[in-house]
Design an enzyme around this catalytic site. Structure first.
Site, mmCIF file in Angstrom:
data_model
loop_
_atom_site.group_PDB
_atom_site.id
_atom_site.type_symbol
_atom_site.label_atom_id
_atom_site.label_comp_id
_atom_site.label_asym_id
_atom_site.label_seq_id
_atom_site.Cartn_x
_atom_site.Cartn_y
_atom_site.Cartn_z
ATOM 1 N N THR A 167 0.829 -1.175 -0.042
ATOM 2 C CA THR A 167 0.099 0.121 0.099
ATOM 3 C C THR A 167 0.880 1.192 -0.046
ATOM 4 O O THR A 167 0.569 2.238 -0.726
ATOM 5 C CB THR A 167 -1.013 -0.020 1.222
ATOM 6 O OG1 THR A 167 -0.314 0.116 2.460
ATOM 7 C CG2 THR A 167 -1.920 -1.120 0.940
ATOM 8 N N ASP A 168 2.011 1.214 0.563
ATOM 9 C CA ASP A 168 2.783 2.193 0.436
ATOM 10 C C ASP A 168 3.247 2.407 -1.020
ATOM 11 O O ASP A 168 3.400 3.681 -1.567
ATOM 12 C CB ASP A 168 4.333 2.072 1.417
ATOM 13 C CG ASP A 168 4.187 2.407 2.860
ATOM 14 O OD1 ASP A 168 3.296 3.234 3.311
ATOM 15 O OD2 ASP A 168 4.903 1.831 3.695
ATOM 16 N N ILE A 169 3.752 1.421 -1.589
ATOM 17 C CA ILE A 169 4.218 1.270 -2.979
ATOM 18 C C ILE A 169 3.097 1.909 -3.840
ATOM 19 O O ILE A 169 3.388 2.871 -4.495
ATOM 20 C CB ILE A 169 4.720 0.135 -3.419
ATOM 21 C CG1 ILE A 169 5.881 -0.228 -2.695
ATOM 22 C CG2 ILE A 169 5.127 0.192 -5.010
ATOM 23 C CD1 ILE A 169 6.191 -1.837 -2.862
ATOM 24 N N GLY A 172 2.746 5.648 -3.388
ATOM 25 C CA GLY A 172 3.708 6.533 -3.883
ATOM 26 C C GLY A 172 3.503 6.870 -5.522
ATOM 27 O O GLY A 172 3.763 7.700 -6.167
#
Length: 394
Positions: A167-169, A172
């Protein structure tokens, strides 16, 4: 010349979602100025092992092509430095909790007055509106809440997180898309705007066909392990010496697969004739295919599938991946000199542009490595910079 030459990014992010976004923009040629507290406040600098001469592998994965300025945002002089930088920047990105930038006096309305063309990107766990806006957001928590974990794993494993902070990726990547869209719009309107991105929204958007299946049919999806919810066979199988993936996307490929395993009549079986039939009779077909695949090694099935244009992939370890000739031919593993860690290895950019290629021009910086250079560009003289350093403002 690079794709984003002349664009300046003021990066107040840490950990992964924000730094990953700003690294992509830096790879594309933007000047990225990474802001941390004195000493280096990005938590990933201390996440390990592994470390190389004290430098974290985690930090290195998302911070190349940046300059580093360390500044204490709890001081008025520190805040003024960021405000001056915002005047010469095209984009500011932060991932503080909702309300933090306002408390620091660095909100969008404040900085917009100094630079009406500024694009202001906020990345938070749950967004800046709604009942969850003040909750802290971490990738693992978001994977759980978004439904992603409920569909990852199999019947016996229970819910599983993905092997990376997906989810961070995703957030981003969405941030990079949104920022470039806002830059393009600015060329027409002459004005900047605010971007409000959340990990939660990004994760739910990644449910794609599984989310659509639920919204259409109202049936809560079950964990299928490596199986596909809508396509069969589209899953892992064991060979006589390893694990592999067969991804049959249409009936023609299925007929070819049946010939490969020397069961051509299987394609005519009424249970397996079309993909909807195969989905209905998934377990019966999987049992037949698995028995056949155990008779030969992975390399045999790879060669046969490639010859017949049946999508196939061996399940590779990272050791296999690092040696893969395809990835090495496309420069997906790069080397750089680092002032502290020495020679470092990094995963390269997947973006291949013909006229303005991506370049790894700057190593992931040490904390405050470019503080003097950046402050000089803002008009601070050597005496003023030394005074700021003595007071631990930088």
């Amino acid at each position: 010349m690079t794709a984003l030459s002349g664009i300046t990014i003021l990066d107040l992010t840490r950990v992964l979602a924000g730094p990953y976004c700003s690294m992509i923009l830096g790879d594309l040629g933007a000047e990225v100025i990474k802001i941390e507290a004195p000493g280096g406040s990005d938590e990933t600098r201390r996440w390990g092992p592994p470390f190389q001469e004290g430098v974290s592998a985690y930090y290195l994965c998302a911070n190349r092509n940046k300059k580093s300025l360390t500044v204490d945002l709890k001081t008025e002089k520190g805040k003024e430095i960021v405000k001056k930088l915002s005047e010469k920047s095209d984009v500011i990105i932060h991932n503080f909790k909702t309300g933090t930038m306002e408390r620091l006096g660095l909100s969008y309305p404040v900085l917009k007055k100094r630079n009406p063309k500024l694009i202001y990107c906020s990345i938070t766990g749950f967004g800046e509106t709604g009942p969850y806006k003040n909750l802290p957001g971490y990738d693992f928590i978001i994977q759980a809440m978004s439904g992603l974990m409920s569909i990852t794993g199999d019947k016996s494993s229970g819910p599983q997180k993905m092997g990376v902070a997906i989810t961070d990726i995703l957030t981003g990547l969405y941030a990079g898309i949104a920022i470039q869209a806002a830059l393009l719009e600015r060329y027409q309107s002459g004005s900047g705007q605010k971007i409000d991105l959340s990990l939660y929204d990004s994760a739910v958007s990644a449910l794609v066909n599984i989310g659509s299946n639920y919204l259409m049919a109202g049936s809560v999806p079950k964990r299928l392990g490596s199986h596909h919810a809508n396509i069969v066979p589209y899953q892992t199988f064991s060979s006589s010496d390893g694990e592999m993936v067969i991804a049959v996307g249409n009936d023609t490929q299925f007929r070819s697969l049946c010939k490969i395993i020397q069961l051509p009549d299987l394609a005519g079986d009424h249970r397996f004739h079309t993909n909807p039939d195969r989905v209905t009779h998934r377990d019966s077909l999987t049992e037949i295919l698995q028995k056949a695949f155990l008779s030969k090694p992975t390399d045999y099935w790879r060669d046969k599938c490639h010859e017949a244009n049946v999508p196939f992939g061996a399940i590779q370890t990272l050791e296999d991946v690092a040696c893969d000739p395809q990835l090495n031919a496309r420069n997906m593993f790069i080397h750089a000199a680092h002032p502290t860690a020495g020679e470092i290895k990094m995963i390269g950019s997947p973006i291949k542009l013909s006229r303005t290629p991506v370049k790894a021009q700057k190593h992931p910086p040490d904390p405050g490595e470019h503080s003097t250079e950046i402050l000089h560009s803002l008009g601070y003289n050597a005496k003023e910079i030394e005074e700021l350093r003595k007071k631990c403002i930088i």
